[in-house]
Design an enzyme around this catalytic site. Structure first.
Site, PDB file in Angstrom:
ATOM      1  N   ASP A   1       0.858  -1.183   0.000  1.00 27.50           N
ATOM      2  CA  ASP A   1       0.000   0.000   0.000  1.00 27.50           C
ATOM      3  C   ASP A   1       0.895   1.235   0.000  1.00 27.50           C
ATOM      4  O   ASP A   1       2.117   1.123   0.026  1.00 27.50           O
ATOM      5  CB  ASP A   1      -0.860   0.022   1.266  1.00 27.50           C
TER       6      ASP A   1
ATOM      7  N   LYS B   1      -1.461   3.115  -6.026  1.00 28.15           N
ATOM      8  CA  LYS B   1      -1.194   4.138  -7.031  1.00 28.15           C
ATOM      9  C   LYS B   1      -1.604   3.744  -8.437  1.00 28.15           C
ATOM     10  O   LYS B   1      -1.141   4.299  -9.407  1.00 28.15           O
ATOM     11  CB  LYS B   1       0.299   4.450  -7.042  1.00 28.15           C
TER      12      LYS B   1
ATOM     13  N   GLY C   1       0.200  -1.771   6.170  1.00 30.38           N
ATOM     14  CA  GLY C   1       0.528  -0.952   7.344  1.00 30.38           C
ATOM     15  C   GLY C   1      -0.023  -1.577   8.619  1.00 30.38           C
ATOM     16  O   GLY C   1      -1.069  -2.227   8.596  1.00 30.38           O
TER      17      GLY C   1
ATOM     18  N   ASP D   1      -1.024  -3.908  11.418  1.00 31.61           N
ATOM     19  CA  ASP D   1      -1.265  -5.352  11.430  1.00 31.61           C
ATOM     20  C   ASP D   1      -2.261  -5.705  10.320  1.00 31.61           C
ATOM     21  O   ASP D   1      -3.238  -4.980  10.122  1.00 31.61           O
ATOM     22  CB  ASP D   1      -1.850  -5.762  12.795  1.00 31.61           C
TER      23      ASP D   1
ATOM     24  N   MET E   1      -9.197   5.701  11.261  1.00 34.54           N
ATOM     25  CA  MET E   1      -9.815   6.308  10.074  1.00 34.54           C
ATOM     26  C   MET E   1     -10.922   7.298  10.455  1.00 34.54           C
ATOM     27  O   MET E   1     -11.954   7.366   9.791  1.00 34.54           O
ATOM     28  CB  MET E   1     -10.393   5.214   9.144  1.00 34.54           C
TER      29      MET E   1
HETATM   30  N1  SAH Z   1      -3.813  -2.158   9.656  1.00 31.66           N
HETATM   31  C1  SAH Z   1      -3.543  -0.819  10.155  1.00 31.66           C
HETATM   32  C2  SAH Z   1      -4.750   0.090  10.071  1.00 31.66           C
HETATM   33  C3  SAH Z   1      -5.196   0.383   8.657  1.00 31.66           C
HETATM   34  S1  SAH Z   1      -6.540   1.501   8.597  1.00 31.66           S
HETATM   35  C4  SAH Z   1      -3.037  -0.930  11.586  1.00 31.66           C
HETATM   36  O1  SAH Z   1      -3.066  -2.004  12.190  1.00 31.66           O
HETATM   37  O2  SAH Z   1      -2.602   0.111  12.123  1.00 31.66           O
HETATM   38  C5  SAH Z   1      -5.703   3.035   8.368  1.00 31.66           C
HETATM   39  C6  SAH Z   1      -5.822   3.882   9.622  1.00 31.66           C
HETATM   40  O3  SAH Z   1      -4.843   3.479  10.562  1.00 31.66           O
HETATM   41  C7  SAH Z   1      -5.551   5.361   9.415  1.00 31.66           C
HETATM   42  O4  SAH Z   1      -6.691   6.034   8.933  1.00 31.66           O
HETATM   43  C8  SAH Z   1      -5.217   5.784  10.825  1.00 31.66           C
HETATM   44  O5  SAH Z   1      -6.379   5.930  11.608  1.00 31.66           O
HETATM   45  C9  SAH Z   1      -4.448   4.585  11.338  1.00 31.66           C
HETATM   46  N2  SAH Z   1      -2.999   4.773  11.199  1.00 31.66           N
HETATM   47  C10 SAH Z   1      -2.160   4.119  10.390  1.00 31.66           C
HETATM   48  N3  SAH Z   1      -0.888   4.521  10.598  1.00 31.66           N
HETATM   49  C11 SAH Z   1      -0.931   5.453  11.574  1.00 31.66           C
HETATM   50  C12 SAH Z   1       0.035   6.230  12.255  1.00 31.66           C
HETATM   51  N4  SAH Z   1       1.331   6.133  11.965  1.00 31.66           N
HETATM   52  N5  SAH Z   1      -0.385   7.085  13.222  1.00 31.66           N
HETATM   53  C13 SAH Z   1      -1.690   7.193  13.545  1.00 31.66           C
HETATM   54  N6  SAH Z   1      -2.653   6.472  12.932  1.00 31.66           N
HETATM   55  C14 SAH Z   1      -2.283   5.613  11.971  1.00 31.66           C
END
Ligand code: SAH
Length: 252
Positions: free
Chosen positions: A38, A59, A90, A92, A171
């Site tokens: 992603d 992208k 990103g 988990d 989100m």
């Molecule tokens: N699987 C990911 C979440 C994906 S949903 C996990 O476990 O973190 C994407 C959301 O994750 C974003 O909208 C935000 O709310 C959060 N997020 C991802 N990276 C972040 C970060 N570095 N700091 C704060 N929120 C984050």
């Protein structure tokens, strides 16, 4: 004839800082023929797979994300061609990561799949802000919810926030005002502590603290951008977050 060795590894890349990758994830990247990822993945993480072909599914098609079923089909196709496919996500893969759908796509196609967990952003961001998500004096229940616009009104969050409870909203930046109204309509006090954790674990992260009644305004006033998390509950008042409500009062 060689048996095809292709398989899919669904890998959590952690919350942002590259050194929060697990050793198992790093090993998977080293073995990858193809990395399907992603946006928001640090280049230092991708560099762990220097010889792999990279496919950025965020992208494609003039910036429109590849639809989920096409991602599943891509993973299956690459694995069936004999490749070790790392699907890098990103945080988990199983926390708001659609990992379940990708596992199903592989299983349905008879492709071997393995899941490697990652540090979810709530855990990484809270650690950086020294904000314990549970605490014997403040919260013994912890919930993760999705604050996306779609279906927000229908989601039943009753009982997830309030005394002794921590609610973490993924989100939810764009919908912060609606989220605050929803929680107050459910009976949560307007002076419930809230925190906004923006770009958690990165060097330019921000941790801001206010009260529920000010949440929507604070997001707008401080120019909070995605990715960010919202934490609602007593623990949001702990840690190193900057108090943006008092900052507002100081200038009033
Ligand atoms: N699987 C990911 C979440 C994906 S949903 C996990 O476990 O973190 C994407 C959301 O994750 C974003 O909208 C935000 O709310 C959060 N997020 C991802 N990276 C972040 C970060 N570095 N700091 C704060 N929120 C984050």
């Amino acid at each position: 004839m060689n048996m095809p060795t292709g398989r899919v590894l669904l890998v959590g890349a952690g919350p942002g800082a590259p050194d929060l990758l697990t050793l198992r994830a790093a090993r998977a990247l080293t073995s990858a023929d193809v990395v399907v990822h992603d946006g928001l993945i640090d280049p230092a993480v991708l560099d762990l797979a220097p010889n792999a072909r990279r496919v950025d599914v965020s992208k494609r098609r003039a910036r429109h994300t590849l639809p989920q079923d096409e991602i599943g089909a891509l993973l299956v196709r690459e694995a069936q061609a004999g490749n070790i496919v790392v699907r890098l996500k990103g945080g988990d893969p199983f926390v708001f990561g659609r990992g379940g759908e990708e596992v199903s796509a592989c299983v349905d196609a008879g492709v071997a799949v393995e899941v490697i967990p990652g540090v979810s952003s709530a855990l990484g961001a809270a650690a950086q802000a020294q904000m314990p998500l549970t605490h014997r004096d403040h919260a013994s229940t912890l919930s993760f919810v999705a604050g996306t616009c779609q279906g927000l009104a229908e989601q039943d969050w009753t009982g997830l926030a309030g005394h002794g409870r921590t609610l973490v909203i993924y989100m939810g930046v764009a919908t912060a005002q609606l989220i605050a109204e929803k929680l107050m309509a459910d009976g949560l006090s307007p002076d419930t502590p809230c925190a906004i954790l923006e770009r958690g674990t990165h060097d330019d992260a921000r941790a801001l603290r206010t009260l529920l009644a000010d949440l929507g305004d604070a997001v707008a006033r401080e120019g909070v951008r995605s990715p960010a998390l919202i934490v609602v509950g007593a623990v949001a008042a702990l840690g190193t977050a900057t108090d943006v409500l008092n900052r507002l009062k100081a200038f009033a």
